[in-house]
Scaffold this motif. Structure first.
Motif, PDB file in Angstrom:
ATOM      1  N   UNK A  80       0.844  -1.184   0.000  1.00 42.51           N
ATOM      2  CA  UNK A  80       0.000   0.000   0.000  1.00 42.51           C
ATOM      3  C   UNK A  80       0.885   1.241   0.000  1.00 42.51           C
ATOM      4  N   UNK A  81       0.369   2.308  -0.615  1.00 39.94           N
ATOM      5  CA  UNK A  81       1.161   3.533  -0.742  1.00 39.94           C
ATOM      6  C   UNK A  81       0.964   4.508   0.406  1.00 39.94           C
ATOM      7  N   UNK A  82      -0.236   4.520   0.979  1.00 39.58           N
ATOM      8  CA  UNK A  82      -0.588   5.574   1.934  1.00 39.58           C
ATOM      9  C   UNK A  82      -0.918   4.986   3.293  1.00 39.58           C
ATOM     10  N   UNK A  83      -0.610   5.760   4.339  1.00 39.56           N
ATOM     11  CA  UNK A  83      -0.884   5.349   5.723  1.00 39.56           C
ATOM     12  C   UNK A  83      -2.362   5.001   5.912  1.00 39.56           C
ATOM     13  N   UNK A  84      -3.256   5.724   5.215  1.00 42.09           N
ATOM     14  CA  UNK A  84      -4.692   5.498   5.387  1.00 42.09           C
ATOM     15  C   UNK A  84      -5.163   4.196   4.736  1.00 42.09           C
ATOM     16  N   UNK A 358      -2.265  15.813   3.734  1.00 39.74           N
ATOM     17  CA  UNK A 358      -2.683  14.436   3.434  1.00 39.74           C
ATOM     18  C   UNK A 358      -1.664  13.730   2.548  1.00 39.74           C
ATOM     19  N   UNK A 359      -1.194  14.428   1.515  1.00 41.35           N
ATOM     20  CA  UNK A 359      -0.290  13.796   0.549  1.00 41.35           C
ATOM     21  C   UNK A 359       1.064  13.447   1.166  1.00 41.35           C
ATOM     22  N   UNK A 360       1.415  14.103   2.267  1.00 40.36           N
ATOM     23  CA  UNK A 360       2.723  13.830   2.875  1.00 40.36           C
ATOM     24  C   UNK A 360       2.736  12.559   3.710  1.00 40.36           C
ATOM     25  N   UNK A 361       1.556  11.976   3.954  1.00 40.89           N
ATOM     26  CA  UNK A 361       1.512  10.786   4.784  1.00 40.89           C
ATOM     27  C   UNK A 361       1.538   9.498   3.966  1.00 40.89           C
ATOM     28  N   UNK A 362       2.250   9.543   2.852  1.00 44.04           N
ATOM     29  CA  UNK A 362       2.556   8.303   2.146  1.00 44.04           C
ATOM     30  C   UNK A 362       3.453   7.454   3.035  1.00 44.04           C
ATOM     31  N   UNK A 363       3.293   6.148   2.925  1.00 45.80           N
ATOM     32  CA  UNK A 363       4.061   5.249   3.798  1.00 45.80           C
ATOM     33  C   UNK A 363       5.556   5.434   3.593  1.00 45.80           C
ATOM     34  N   UNK A 364       5.970   5.695   2.339  1.00 46.67           N
ATOM     35  CA  UNK A 364       7.409   5.864   2.103  1.00 46.67           C
ATOM     36  C   UNK A 364       7.953   7.065   2.877  1.00 46.67           C
TER      37      UNK A 364
END
Length: 557
Positions: A80-84, A358-364
């Protein structure tokens, strides 16, 4: 106290970056520790296990502290790409007679079961687009791109209650009823079977009698609408869920094809307050995302040229106030409280002047280290508690261009600029000392007694990192704060539990799950005295737990 200095002036420094030409740097922090383990996948612990108690857990606490959040970030060899996006993992800390047991269970959602069965990501999430099945031929894969994305039922945000039952929810149209004792999923519930909305927030508000209010969008040929939802407090049959739910009113989006994103809303005794903020959802981009191999997050953007609008809806009549209250562009995810006093509506919320977080909370990003991690943090606008004061008695006789709050004890202003428009500025609900803790988010109050009423205290997380790294108690009288912090520990949202026969607002405890990303299997439940903010005890869990979102206390005393 931290030796990390936060740049306290609000001026934005523009710096060069290898990845993006110009980035707004809001702070200048260096040397942040890596916290990649807060987003590591874990196994569920479906049977209760004992915890190791340090200090003393008050014996009067009797019930379950329920928590929700992502717990699985990879399916097969896909990530998955995002924390959410992570698969929902439900947690229970059962507290009785000074002892604590822990269990966890993955939510048995359709998304989870399908992913597990196919050993790949089969349902798109907020920041992750499902790729076509590699087993299909080229033509089938091509055609599948034109299908509308199936909404996820991965309800990984919060525990909420309707009619006395616990549900886990996210922001789509599907919730799951959950047994708070076993954490087992007992029923899938679709809002659209009861009312014409596409999803609802994970942050409803509940009246003392159990009547619950929420908000959900609907999309029609005339454009997008925001709907205020009311769910009755009692069941007609034992298996009732959302039966009797009604749409109290529908508010047309200012931009028909680009409605505002909202995570929650506020409620006072007589009003629902919806904040239409300039975080926008481009519906065309979202609907065509699968065709373009882009996730939902690609269709969400920040438009700082637009103002923020406060809409007031009378709960009894469903009528929307003809007066629109405007403010400069702001971003808010969580409100603290709202109440009416002497002809004014006071709304307290956590907000920032930038809506791109929101966009900054990508898992990477959460797994970064060194300068790259500092860069992510420094480009996030800090969130601070603010108060807006909205004058309710505004009409054609109200003088223009005068501060209507002048007789109210606040530095927040409200100036009528046209017959149906009032422009508002806020009052900071904090002193300068909050800056060194990185602002405050995940606010909580003594909800059962003080929601919709004048109050004095709220609790939250300080953010000197990408996630909370301290707990803060704020006293609105004097804007003084108490802090709990320990290096290397990352506490989650604080939840207030009142003590039996409490006589004061802060009689009780604050519960928080503290994540220890650099120590193996040492996460613990923290119990603070809500009045003094001193630690009473902790219950260490011998398994790893990722950082979660929201929780609730299920009192069984």
């Amino acid at each position: 106290m931290s030796d990390i200095t936060i740049q306290q002036d609000s001026a934005t420094a523009l710096k060069k970056s290898k990845s993006r030409k110009n980035i707004n740097h809001f702070t200048d922090v260096h040397g942040l520790p890596c916290i990649e383990n807060i987003v590591r996948s874990v196994e569920e612990t479906p049977e209760p296990i004992t915890t190791t108690i340090t200090g003393k857990i008050p014996e009067w606490i009797s019930g379950s502290f329920l928590r929700n959040g992502p717990g699985k970030f990879e399916i097969g060899n896909q990530k998955f790409n995002h924390w959410f996006d992570g698969m929902a993992l439900l947690h229970q800390f059962k507290i009785s007679k000074g002892q604590v047991t822990y269990k966890s269970r993955f939510l048995s959602s359709d998304s989870y079961q399908s992913n597990k069965e196919h050993n790949r990501i089969t349902v798109s999430e907020f920041g992750t687009i499902m790729m076509p099945d590699p087993c299909k031929n080229f033509f089938q894969r091509f055609v599948s791109r034109f299908e509308l994305p199936k909404p996820t039922d991965n309800a990984n945000v919060a525990f909420v209650t309707y009619k006395g039952d616990y549900f886990v929810s996210t922001e789509t149209n599907v919730m799951h009823r959950v047994d708070p004792e076993t954490l087992e999923t007992t029923k899938k519930v679709n809002w659209r079977k009861f009312i014409a909305v596409n999803g609802a927030t994970a942050h409803p508000h509940t009246e003392a009698d159990g009547t619950t209010y929420n908000m959900g969008n609907s999309y029609t040929s005339k454009g997008a609408y925001y709907n205020i939802i009311c769910v009755p407090p009692t069941k007609v049959t034992p298996d009732d869920t959302l039966e009797g739910a009604t749409v109290l009113c529908s508010i047309p989006s200012e931009d028909k094809t680009k409605p505002s994103y909202y995570h929650s809303f506020a409620m006072s005794e007589n009003y629902v307050v919806f904040i239409e903020q300039p975080i926008k959802m481009d519906l065309l981009k979202i609907v065509t995302g699968k065709l373009r191999t882009k996730s939902i997050s690609d269709g969400i953007y920040w438009d700082p040229k637009r103002k923020t609008i406060f809409h007031l809806i009378n709960k009894k009549t469903g009528k929307v106030s003809s007066i629109k209250y405007f403010a400069q562009a702001l971003s808010t995810f969580h409100q603290i409280n709202a109440y009416e006093e002497n002809g004014f509506l006071i709304i307290d919320l956590c907000a920032s002047d930038d809506g791109q977080a929101i966009s900054n909370y990508n898992i990477q990003n959460l797994r970064q280290s060194g300068e790259a991690l500092d860069e992510v943090y420094n480009t996030l606008c800090r969130v601070f508690p603010r108060r807006f004061v909205l004058p309710l008695n505004v009409d054609l006789t109200t003088p223009l261009n005068q501060d209507l709050n002048a007789r109210f004890d606040t530095t927040a202003t409200a100036i009528q600029t046209a017959k149906d428009q009032v422009f508002c500025t806020h009052e900071d609900l904090h002193g300068e000392d909050l800056h060194q803790y990185g602002g405050l988010e995940f606010p909580q109050i003594n909800y059962g007694k003080y929601n919709t009423k004048p109050y004095r205290y709220f609790y939250g997380c300080g953010f000197r990192h990408l996630v909370g790294d301290s707990l803060i108690k704020m006293d609105i009288n004097g804007k003084n704060m108490k802090v709990w912090e320990q290096p290397g520990l990352y506490p989650s949202e604080p939840v207030f539990v009142p003590s039996p026969n409490a006589t004061e607002e802060d009689d009780g405890v604050v519960l928080s799950v503290v994540i220890t990303p650099n120590e193996d299997k040492s996460t613990f439940l923290l119990v603070l005295d809500a009045k003094t903010f001193e630690e009473l005890g902790r219950a260490a869990v011998p398994v790893n737990i990722p950082y979660g979102f929201h929780g609730a206390f299920n009192n069984t005393a």
